[in-house]
Motif scaffolding. Sequence first.
Motif, PDB file in Angstrom:
ATOM      1  N   PRO A 190       8.589  19.249 -17.918  1.00  0.00           N
ATOM      2  CA  PRO A 190       7.946  19.151 -19.197  1.00  0.00           C
ATOM      3  C   PRO A 190       6.427  18.583 -18.874  1.00  0.00           C
ATOM      4  O   PRO A 190       6.258  17.854 -18.015  1.00  0.00           O
ATOM      5  N   GLU A 221       4.714  16.573 -20.660  1.00  0.00           N
ATOM      6  CA  GLU A 221       4.606  14.891 -20.593  1.00  0.00           C
ATOM      7  C   GLU A 221       4.937  14.385 -19.169  1.00  0.00           C
ATOM      8  O   GLU A 221       4.113  13.565 -18.781  1.00  0.00           O
ATOM      9  N   LEU A 271      -2.953  22.349 -20.428  1.00  0.00           N
ATOM     10  CA  LEU A 271      -3.866  22.578 -21.644  1.00  0.00           C
ATOM     11  C   LEU A 271      -2.983  23.553 -22.412  1.00  0.00           C
ATOM     12  O   LEU A 271      -2.991  23.651 -23.780  1.00  0.00           O
ATOM     13  N   LYS A 272      -2.580  24.616 -21.439  1.00  0.00           N
ATOM     14  CA  LYS A 272      -1.830  25.690 -22.465  1.00  0.00           C
ATOM     15  C   LYS A 272      -0.210  25.883 -21.726  1.00  0.00           C
ATOM     16  O   LYS A 272      -0.396  25.984 -20.451  1.00  0.00           O
ATOM     17  N   TYR A 273       0.690  26.027 -22.375  1.00  0.00           N
ATOM     18  CA  TYR A 273       1.811  26.396 -22.126  1.00  0.00           C
ATOM     19  C   TYR A 273       2.698  27.310 -23.145  1.00  0.00           C
ATOM     20  O   TYR A 273       2.961  26.805 -24.023  1.00  0.00           O
ATOM     21  N   GLY A 274       2.570  28.790 -22.773  1.00  0.00           N
ATOM     22  CA  GLY A 274       3.071  29.581 -23.721  1.00  0.00           C
ATOM     23  C   GLY A 274       3.374  30.978 -23.442  1.00  0.00           C
ATOM     24  O   GLY A 274       3.578  31.160 -22.229  1.00  0.00           O
ATOM     25  N   ILE A 330       0.598  23.979 -26.642  1.00  0.00           N
ATOM     26  CA  ILE A 330       2.109  23.656 -25.919  1.00  0.00           C
ATOM     27  C   ILE A 330       3.099  24.115 -26.814  1.00  0.00           C
ATOM     28  O   ILE A 330       4.142  23.591 -26.428  1.00  0.00           O
ATOM     29  N   ARG A 364      -4.574  15.658 -29.685  1.00  0.00           N
ATOM     30  CA  ARG A 364      -4.433  15.690 -28.423  1.00  0.00           C
ATOM     31  C   ARG A 364      -4.274  14.089 -27.770  1.00  0.00           C
ATOM     32  O   ARG A 364      -5.375  13.721 -28.027  1.00  0.00           O
ATOM     33  N   LEU A 403       2.627  15.826 -28.511  1.00  0.00           N
ATOM     34  CA  LEU A 403       2.617  15.455 -27.268  1.00  0.00           C
ATOM     35  C   LEU A 403       2.535  13.956 -26.984  1.00  0.00           C
ATOM     36  O   LEU A 403       1.204  13.627 -27.467  1.00  0.00           O
ATOM     37  N   HIS A 404       2.972  13.381 -26.217  1.00  0.00           N
ATOM     38  CA  HIS A 404       3.084  11.948 -25.732  1.00  0.00           C
ATOM     39  C   HIS A 404       3.223  10.996 -27.057  1.00  0.00           C
ATOM     40  O   HIS A 404       2.796   9.830 -27.043  1.00  0.00           O
ATOM     41  N   PHE A 426       5.492   9.616 -27.662  1.00  0.00           N
ATOM     42  CA  PHE A 426       6.616   8.312 -27.532  1.00  0.00           C
ATOM     43  C   PHE A 426       5.720   7.322 -26.808  1.00  0.00           C
ATOM     44  O   PHE A 426       6.212   6.096 -26.906  1.00  0.00           O
ATOM     45  N   GLU A 447       9.028  16.777 -24.080  1.00  0.00           N
ATOM     46  CA  GLU A 447       8.575  17.328 -25.380  1.00  0.00           C
ATOM     47  C   GLU A 447       9.514  18.298 -25.739  1.00  0.00           C
ATOM     48  O   GLU A 447       9.918  18.318 -27.141  1.00  0.00           O
TER      49      GLU A 447
END
Lengths: 559, 671
Positions: free
Chosen positions: A419, A421, A432-435, B86, B123, B159-160, B162, B196
């Motif tokens: 993940p 995070e 920056l990107k995950y797609g 994301i 972000r 994102l984040h 939590f 996430e």
Amino acid sequence: MDARVIGASPITTEILRNAFASIAEDMNAALIRSAYSPLIYEGKDCAVALLDQDGEVLGQSLGVPLFLGNLSLCVQATAQMHGWDYFQEGDVVFLNDSYIAGTHLNDVTVIQPIFWRGQRVGFATSRAHWLDVGGKDTSLSIDSTEIYQEGMRWAPTKVYAGGEPRTEILDFLRRNSRFGATLIGDLHAQIAAGQTGEQRLRALLDRFGYDTVQAAKRDIFAQSERLEREAVAAIPNGRYTAEGCLDNDGAGVEPVPVKLSVLIDGDTISLDLEGSAAQTRGSVNCGFTQTISAARLAFKLLINPGRPVDGGTFHTLKVAAPPNSIFNAQEPAACAWYFSSLGLLIDLFLKAMAPALPDQVAAAHYGDSMVISFNGFDDRTNERFLVVEATTGGWGAWSSGDGQDSLINEVNGSFRDLPVEIFEHKYPARILKYGIRADSGGAGQYRGGNGTVRQYQLTNDANISLWFERSTTPAWGLSGGEAGQGPEVAIQPPDGREERLLKVNAKPLKAGTIITVATGGGGGYGPPSRRDPEAVRRDLLDRFVSPAIAKATYGVEVT
Amino acid sequence: MTKYRVSADIGGTFTDFVFEDETGATRIGKVPTTPQNPSRGVLDGLAAGPSSLGEIDFFVHGTTVGLNAFLERRGARTLLLMTAGISDSYTIARGHRTHLYQLQYRKPAQLVPRRDVYEIRERLAWDGSVIEPLNEADLQTVIEVVRAQGIPAIAICFLHAFTNQSHEQRAKAVLGEALPGVSISLSSDIAREWREYERASSVVMDAYVAPVVELYLKTLRSELSSAGMDKTIHVMRSSGGVMTDRIARDQPISTLLSGPVGGAIGCVQLAKDTGRQNLLGVDMGGTSFDLTLVVDGEPQLSTETALEGLPLLMSVVDIPTIGTGGGSIAWIEAGGLRVGPKSAGSQPGPACYGRGGTEPTVTDANLFLGRLATNSLLGGRMSLDATATAVAIAKLAGPLGMSNLELAEGILAISNAKMADAMRTITVEKGIDPRSFTLVAYGGAGPMNAAELAFELDIREILIPRFPGTFSAWGMLRSDIRSDFSVSFFTMADQVDPQAMLATCEALQAQGRELLEQEHVPADQMTFALSADLRYVGQEYTLSIPFGRASAIADILKAFHIAHERRFGHAQSQNPVEFVNLRLAAIGRLARARQGFAFTPQARSPQIGERDIVFVSQAMRAKVYNRALFTDQTRYLGPAVIEEESATTFVPPGYTFQLDDWGNILIQKEA
């Protein structure tokens, strides 16, 4: 009730068949429960099997499909070297020699003979990926050229003999790994798994008796073999061929050809790899044992995939590979990235068989693990870090369905991506990107799955290694379906020119550098002109296909 | 006026009731579930019970309304809002495959298609600091879409979040003001934990079932109150606690798995009552077989589960489903006999249901062997077709060259061995030896097969609780108000600031206290249980370690090493440990009567007849008893069949049985 006798044989047979499978599950649970390394208890990079006294599979459980049937071969190879009497009560034997066990040196096979009333009645076996077995680099080297650079190499060796530990061997193992304590922990987890199997097999023998268990086993094997022979006999006789190539071997730039010929003759199936590359300087080689396992996996994908494996399976399958080829490597060939060649072999088998089994196969998938790894010092903690990421990609379409987008490759098993995070917490880089990489799947009546884009920005200086494959032969389509796009990797330093490459070992990069990895899509199935316009409109709504491609390839316009 | 505590377990086919008065005297009820409007079934069942609605002092129920809305994909269309860049992590679903040999694999279908996932520019960094502020213009786009298309629910996962909830909370405020009546769920409210995809999946599930659960609770409340029941309605939580309907409306996801949980809480009560601290509970119905473990008197809780492959981060009693129970079909493959995994379900059901099923099932085998009588189900209201069973069994026995009797016994032997195998594997995973456990069997089919399961697992003692067919409803009455809170606390153990940790715990406790106050729990009935999720550096998954406010970090670590040793077989006390989350369970004790079983004299002998049965290929006469007629704790010998309205218990030869002080049947293997 203690004196209960189960009536007729079909019932005992079925109870034992289920019990053998269950023993393997218990062994696997015991291994995963007590392993030290996350590669095993989270990555499930392991396999277990309960074998009979001849090394035939009674039950197995695995996290990595590529280990299919391999443990049986390791026991038989050991017996061939030293005779069956080599195995004595209380022994624990281990080995990792690539030319015997087939895979890279990190995969260690542990064999424990099981005795009951003084007689050898079976084997509890397991294989697990050990974090580090020495070698020139932590984790797998991209650019090794000899096996000596890859770590310790062990032929079958007793680490316990007659129940007693051989402390010199244990000490040697501990001293030659960067993570010695973990290595010893994982070895003992494998032994614990074996003991679980031993106890349960003995309990079955106490309850049912040796003769009943033998008779039931023969019935079980016969049932499996019969189902398999029926399935193979249903395939039209003939010779089926396919060929392809790896981009290179990681050490050079020349493509590495793989050539496969499959002969179906009645209820037997023979694979011949004659014409495939001679063993390479780079590490895409494997021992023949592992080639057999990969062939079994390929076979299993098409023949009774839902049925368990036992000593009755794979009798219809023969495999041949020329000596000193990448599929039958000899010392001192490097073997670290052996699975790239085997992944290609499996895809080619499906391609070869497509004319005979059009509804069971699928077009090619994106093909390999597509690995990026980072290492260096994290300024936040002032500690060394290492992260190795495999990347998902597109799978091939089939005669009634689209390929899946962003799914892990066939030989990788129970993988889950890291993940964003967790990645950003643990490592000095951002994602920056995950797609999903739109339009990367091959067009077709059923389209190939799309590949994946993952974009990293370093917040520290770091070294990166890359192993991205299949750019020369991206995932091909079937029955008129088109090929998917291949992989691409772009490195953009903060103050310099963008660089494109697919394989590199420990390349130093500055903080601020952006690395974009894109994996390939899967192949399409059937001509694009036959795609249901509704499906195209759905893909447009979900942005899996761009308006430009929808119009150019499928003639569907955005309304 | 007598005051009653009442529970209702709304299952797929039947709604079960337990009525308990102030003395602890108990009655049960069972009515058909009314799926269109489940509150009808609840009202029917209450009306048929011993109490008037005005006499009900406490009402709790377990509902599958949310779960069914999910299973049948009848939930609300939901928009998912995620951080720009994301958002595909939701659709990619971690790129994971669950089948290793499946070329034509399909990922589990997500509840929100990609077209309904919207990217919002904002972000946060890993430590919660703001890299890019929330772009409220992007929210305006969403507002227009929701208005134009009349979308009822929004899920937000940034994102984040939590670590820092502010962007999610601000987005909710902006959207909530512009879109009254639209249900908005935040990932950081559902679970303040990292990952996430799992958080997005959880918040989507919450949003998806929210409107359905809310409508159901509103309807139930208004129908009950117009019938004269004005007390608070309680709902069972997946975590084994109860909550009021008001809280349930805010946290619909926590009702999702509330059905089977009652059985687990019932087992915990049995552990308290009988002093047997380690129990293996099996809930065996017609089509399912659920397992519950009670270890050292405690239920086994997980902080994560999955439904049809979709992960959910929430506190849930761990109840693995194994095998398929009475409906499992026997069939032939390559000349060998197989049982399951295919099940006849409840439609057409086993051949003996007479609804068109022609293949023999486990239930048919039980009927054929006399363990089940044709009038055993539903107190005789459902009659079984023995001829259909015989035909189905003969159809398979012939080709296998077996007698009908051998086949029927074989089907049971295979299915029991298979279930025992699956149970053993689950105990091995948890590092538990089942031989030291007592088996508790309930559900319609549990008591019938308990002795043979126990034999397979080498278990010597079995408990059949009172009213085994409605045990889950009974368990609900044994539960307390409970709510779980968690907060991410990502710190190396040797760097924990005890003051910061105490402050975090106090903040959690304040949250817990506020919730219990909303539930009208008096202060002296409140308890707060803290735990910390810890792991060795490098691991992904954690162990939850209970601790007190005064606990030293060193003691928490020591407890972690011990727990790790127990769960995984080894501890690495030299390795660095990290804290991941802090958790708090806020518990409000509910007052209830609990006294021993009142043995009352009966005019008749408990033995009501004899029946021919077959066991281990031998025909024998078994005594048949009526459970309601036992007047004392006399010990009886098997073979015996004990009948009662909701179940039939089979005691094989070689076993004794007697009632214990609480009215449970205690079956023991003869020494």
